[in-house]
Design a protein around this motif. Structure first.
Motif, PDB file in Angstrom:
ATOM      1  N   ALA A 305      54.499  11.455  50.602  1.00 30.11           N
ATOM      2  CA  ALA A 305      55.305  12.492  49.626  1.00 30.11           C
ATOM      3  C   ALA A 305      55.589  11.849  48.096  1.00 30.11           C
ATOM      4  N   ILE A 306      55.343  10.249  48.009  1.00 27.38           N
ATOM      5  CA  ILE A 306      55.874   9.793  47.010  1.00 27.38           C
ATOM      6  C   ILE A 306      54.603   9.172  46.222  1.00 27.38           C
ATOM      7  N   ASP A 307      54.417   9.664  44.863  1.00 28.17           N
ATOM      8  CA  ASP A 307      53.655   9.455  43.970  1.00 28.17           C
ATOM      9  C   ASP A 307      53.894   7.690  43.454  1.00 28.17           C
ATOM     10  N   LYS A 308      53.212   6.832  44.005  1.00 29.72           N
ATOM     11  CA  LYS A 308      53.376   5.354  43.607  1.00 29.72           C
ATOM     12  C   LYS A 308      52.901   4.942  42.673  1.00 29.72           C
ATOM     13  N   GLU A 309      51.672   5.411  42.289  1.00 29.30           N
ATOM     14  CA  GLU A 309      50.657   5.163  41.033  1.00 29.30           C
ATOM     15  C   GLU A 309      51.460   5.696  39.756  1.00 29.30           C
ATOM     16  N   THR A 310      51.916   6.844  40.011  1.00 29.41           N
ATOM     17  CA  THR A 310      52.687   7.140  38.592  1.00 29.41           C
ATOM     18  C   THR A 310      53.986   6.333  38.532  1.00 29.41           C
ATOM     19  N   ILE A 311      54.664   5.892  39.514  1.00 32.57           N
ATOM     20  CA  ILE A 311      55.852   5.046  39.089  1.00 32.57           C
ATOM     21  C   ILE A 311      55.444   3.613  38.482  1.00 32.57           C
ATOM     22  N   VAL A 312      54.349   3.288  39.060  1.00 34.10           N
ATOM     23  CA  VAL A 312      54.073   1.872  38.198  1.00 34.10           C
ATOM     24  C   VAL A 312      53.538   2.182  36.981  1.00 34.10           C
ATOM     25  N   PHE A 327      55.113  -6.802  52.411  1.00 38.02           N
ATOM     26  CA  PHE A 327      55.252  -8.114  51.383  1.00 38.02           C
ATOM     27  C   PHE A 327      54.236  -8.107  50.535  1.00 38.02           C
ATOM     28  N   THR A 328      54.632  -9.053  49.238  1.00 33.37           N
ATOM     29  CA  THR A 328      53.516  -9.039  48.307  1.00 33.37           C
ATOM     30  C   THR A 328      52.599 -10.132  48.508  1.00 33.37           C
ATOM     31  N   GLU A 329      51.586  -9.976  47.461  1.00 31.84           N
ATOM     32  CA  GLU A 329      50.441 -10.935  47.836  1.00 31.84           C
ATOM     33  C   GLU A 329      50.768 -12.476  47.334  1.00 31.84           C
ATOM     34  N   SER A 330      52.018 -12.408  46.777  1.00 31.78           N
ATOM     35  CA  SER A 330      52.476 -14.248  46.331  1.00 31.78           C
ATOM     36  C   SER A 330      53.094 -14.758  47.547  1.00 31.78           C
ATOM     37  N   VAL A 331      53.248 -14.006  48.547  1.00 27.70           N
ATOM     38  CA  VAL A 331      53.858 -14.694  49.868  1.00 27.70           C
ATOM     39  C   VAL A 331      52.799 -15.387  50.785  1.00 27.70           C
ATOM     40  N   TRP A 332      52.994 -16.329  51.402  1.00 28.43           N
ATOM     41  CA  TRP A 332      51.801 -16.918  52.399  1.00 28.43           C
ATOM     42  C   TRP A 332      51.679 -15.964  53.423  1.00 28.43           C
ATOM     43  N   GLY A 333      50.565 -15.618  53.750  1.00 31.04           N
ATOM     44  CA  GLY A 333      50.455 -14.852  55.049  1.00 31.04           C
ATOM     45  C   GLY A 333      50.150 -13.368  54.686  1.00 31.04           C
ATOM     46  N   TYR A 334      49.773 -13.102  53.566  1.00 30.71           N
ATOM     47  CA  TYR A 334      49.597 -11.660  53.061  1.00 30.71           C
ATOM     48  C   TYR A 334      48.285 -11.227  53.514  1.00 30.71           C
ATOM     49  N   SER A 335      48.127 -10.046  53.765  1.00 26.69           N
ATOM     50  CA  SER A 335      46.920  -9.145  53.755  1.00 26.69           C
ATOM     51  C   SER A 335      47.281  -7.852  53.645  1.00 26.69           C
ATOM     52  N   SER A 336      46.150  -7.223  52.939  1.00 23.34           N
ATOM     53  CA  SER A 336      46.226  -5.806  52.415  1.00 23.34           C
ATOM     54  C   SER A 336      46.347  -4.800  53.679  1.00 23.34           C
ATOM     55  N   VAL A 337      47.127  -3.887  53.975  1.00 22.60           N
ATOM     56  CA  VAL A 337      46.934  -2.923  55.219  1.00 22.60           C
ATOM     57  C   VAL A 337      46.583  -1.422  54.446  1.00 22.60           C
ATOM     58  N   GLY A 338      46.639  -1.478  53.165  1.00 20.21           N
ATOM     59  CA  GLY A 338      46.446  -0.269  52.340  1.00 20.21           C
ATOM     60  C   GLY A 338      47.997   0.615  52.307  1.00 20.21           C
ATOM     61  N   ALA A 339      47.932   1.181  51.235  1.00 25.01           N
ATOM     62  CA  ALA A 339      49.100   1.833  50.901  1.00 25.01           C
ATOM     63  C   ALA A 339      49.054   3.566  51.206  1.00 25.01           C
ATOM     64  N   TYR A 340      49.929   4.250  51.495  1.00 18.92           N
ATOM     65  CA  TYR A 340      49.870   5.516  52.151  1.00 18.92           C
ATOM     66  C   TYR A 340      49.471   6.260  50.623  1.00 18.92           C
ATOM     67  N   PRO A 341      48.255   7.168  50.435  1.00 23.97           N
ATOM     68  CA  PRO A 341      48.077   7.789  49.330  1.00 23.97           C
ATOM     69  C   PRO A 341      48.996   8.906  49.088  1.00 23.97           C
ATOM     70  N   TYR A 342      49.065   9.458  47.814  1.00 18.82           N
ATOM     71  CA  TYR A 342      50.122  10.541  47.584  1.00 18.82           C
ATOM     72  C   TYR A 342      49.317  11.783  47.869  1.00 18.82           C
ATOM     73  N   ASP A 343      49.907  12.176  48.810  1.00 11.60           N
ATOM     74  CA  ASP A 343      49.239  13.604  49.428  1.00 11.60           C
ATOM     75  C   ASP A 343      50.381  14.289  50.026  1.00 11.60           C
ATOM     76  N   PRO A 344      50.972  15.286  49.087  1.00  8.32           N
ATOM     77  CA  PRO A 344      52.277  16.196  49.403  1.00  8.32           C
ATOM     78  C   PRO A 344      51.905  17.186  50.287  1.00  8.32           C
ATOM     79  N   GLU A 345      50.529  17.465  50.227  1.00 10.60           N
ATOM     80  CA  GLU A 345      50.323  18.625  51.334  1.00 10.60           C
ATOM     81  C   GLU A 345      50.350  18.152  52.746  1.00 10.60           C
ATOM     82  N   LYS A 346      49.684  16.836  53.038  1.00 11.92           N
ATOM     83  CA  LYS A 346      49.818  16.132  54.125  1.00 11.92           C
ATOM     84  C   LYS A 346      51.160  15.847  54.575  1.00 11.92           C
ATOM     85  N   ALA A 347      52.162  15.615  53.450  1.00 15.66           N
ATOM     86  CA  ALA A 347      53.472  15.429  53.709  1.00 15.66           C
ATOM     87  C   ALA A 347      54.407  16.630  54.474  1.00 15.66           C
ATOM     88  N   LYS A 348      53.955  17.839  53.806  1.00 14.16           N
ATOM     89  CA  LYS A 348      54.499  18.993  54.324  1.00 14.16           C
ATOM     90  C   LYS A 348      54.107  19.318  55.603  1.00 14.16           C
TER      91      LYS A 348
END
Length: 520
Positions: A305-312, A327-348
């Protein structure tokens, strides 16, 4: 010729004497004026909120740690580049099996109350935090890997570890590793959080809650007297007010700088804006101990439900990035698992599948002034949640109050709260273990998952770096799927500094380091 030479000599001396007598005070023969020219000055720092407690082993917020870094020293610390360097310890050795660290201590160091610093002071400080009955905030920070602290001699102390722990030195270099005066601990007990005594370069002189904290230079500091006379922290929650204080000279340093003011401040030839990476992310914690947040479908829905791109892009003017992990990429052990995309219809759709009726009431709480654009981001999130059919009761609080009412999901009975976590050690262990293990010291969501518990315990006790990275990658995937938080963004640190001030820098864990500050 001798007479001529003598006359030339006398004339020269008379000339120099006349120059000395008629010179400005800054060059007079007494040297008093020269000393006045370099007289240390007062430094004023405007912050978004004020520290809550100045007991390093009982605090968990960066603002408090910024203050304790002035009052206290540790066995080891970090340099400007984040590398471990000696402080109260001159040197150290690690046993071949990795289970003992031995420190040789500096001679002649005294605490601010004139108590001698020695191995016994180190043991007393750590025994205090390792005692579960004391219920100090940083108990689990150290108790998980420290078994025992030994006084080997007056100036040698050793730590027996429960297992080889890679980030052990880094943990000791954090604010929680600060060494107290034993006399102060004995006399003040829990009151040390309001009247701390360490061996650091500054002494707490005054604390007027809501108004200011004043730290005076310690004239007897073992590392040399500080180059500023005093440092005053002023809590200024209003973003624009901090920027104006910097522009007018009312403040020498401000943190954070609101993104919309960055370009204007950078255009002022008297000011600088320090932009640095951060181990801190910003998220919204859901209370998984109560309905409807005990349903994973609801938690996933709120992430969609959250539009993170617009916030940033809009609220932070691009000074940050959408979170792709817990956690952020500046921390040792980081790996991207992907963000939840903004999809209000899926949220509903997910909310409907979970049986959540339109108009269901929930609460959203936020501090104001503590984090970069915190209230504005929370208001935006409120709008996103209302757009998928929820009725959101929005509440904002002053930071000290907020901290007191967001400590335990069952006791405080909140629904959704804004939070921000910076892995102070720069390691995945402390980025995840306090937040997501069942017994984690900062588990504000009440989240409990056996698989995550097992993975994080394994990551802490594994020594092979590649194996650790794989373990934390697996944990991040489970945490994303279980969604106890709405992970929003990874922060940038924005600090405003007047150009007549030097020696101010930040660590990635959001520490504003002022110990070496010089004001010209």
């Amino acid at each position: 010729m001798k007479k001529i030479s003598f006359l030339v000599f006398m004339c020269t001396m008379l000339f120099l004497s006349a120059c000395s007598n008629s010179s400005s005070p800054s060059t007079n023969s007494s040297g008093a004026g020269a000393q006045a020219a370099v007289e240390p000055k007062d430094l004023v720092v405007a912050l978004g909120a004020e520290p809550t407690i100045l007991d390093p082993q009982d605090s968990s917020d960066a603002l408090s740690n910024n203050a304790t870094e002035l009052v206290f020293d540790k066995l080891v610390t970090l340099d400007k580049d984040g590398k471990i360097v000696p402080q109260l310890a001159k040197e150290w050795t690690i046993s071949p099996d990795g289970k003992k660290i031995t420190f040789k201590l500096r001679e002649g160091v005294k605490f601010q109350d004139d108590t001698p610093f020695n191995a016994e002071a180190v043991k007393i400080t750590f025994d205090r935090v390792l005692n579960k009955d004391n219920k100090l905030n940083r108990y689990s920070f150290y108790s998980e890997f420290i078994d025992k602290v030994n006084v080997d001699s007056e100036l040698q102390v050793s730590f027996d570890l429960k297992f080889p722990f890679g980030p052990a030195l880094t943990c000791l270099a954090q604010a929680a590793g600060a060494i107290h005066s034993p006399k102060s601990l004995q006399e003040k007990g829990k009151g040390v959080g309001k009247a701390p005594v360490g061996a650091g370069p500054f002494i707490l002189k005054e604390w007027t809650p809501g108004t200011k904290l004043v730290f005076e230079a310690n004239p007897n500091y073992w590392g040399g007297k500080p180059k500023v006379k005093s440092i005053t922290f002023k809590p200024v929650p209003e973003n624009s007010a901090r920027s104006i204080m910097l522009e007018t000279g009312e403040a020498d340093v401000i943190s954070p700088v609101v993104p919309t003011d960055v370009d204007r401040l950078k255009g002022n030839d008297k000011l600088s804006v320090l932009i640095s990476s951060s181990s801190r992310n910003l998220e919204f914690v859901m209370n998984t101990t109560k309905a409807p947040f005990n349903d994973v479908k609801v938690r996933q829905a709120l992430n969609y439900a959250i539009d993170k791109e617009t916030i940033v892009k809009k609220l932070l003017s691009g000074y940050g990035k959408v979170s792709e992990a817990a956690f952020t990429e500046s921390v040792w052990g980081y790996s991207s698992v992907g963000a939840y995309p903004y999809d209000p219809e899926k949220a509903k759709k997910l909310l409907a599948e979970a049986g959540i009726a339109a108009g269901t009431k929930i609460q959203l709480w936020t501090p104001e002034g503590r984090y970069l654009m915190d209230r504005q981001i929370a208001e935006f999130v409120q709008g996103n949640l209302q757009a998928v059919g929820l009725a959101v009761d929005f509440k904002k609080y002053e930071w000290g109050t907020y901290k007191n009412i967001t400590t335990n999901p069952k006791k405080d009975n909140y629904d959704i709260i804004m939070d921000s976590w910076g892995a102070s050690t720069g390691d995945a262990d402390w980025a995840l273990r306090p937040l997501f293990t069942t017994t984690g010291s900062s588990n504000l969501s009440g989240f409990s998952n056996a698989e995550v518990d097992t993975l994080l315990d394994k990551g802490m006790k594994t020594t092979n770096p590649d194996d650790r990275k794989k373990t934390y990658s697996d944990a991040l995937k489970v945490i994303k799927d279980q969604a106890p938080y709405i992970f929003v963004l990874d922060n940038k640190q924005l600090t405003g500094v007047r150009k007549n001030v030097e020696g101010v820098y930040t660590w990635t864990n959001e520490r504003l380091i002022l110990r070496e500050a010089v004001k010209k």
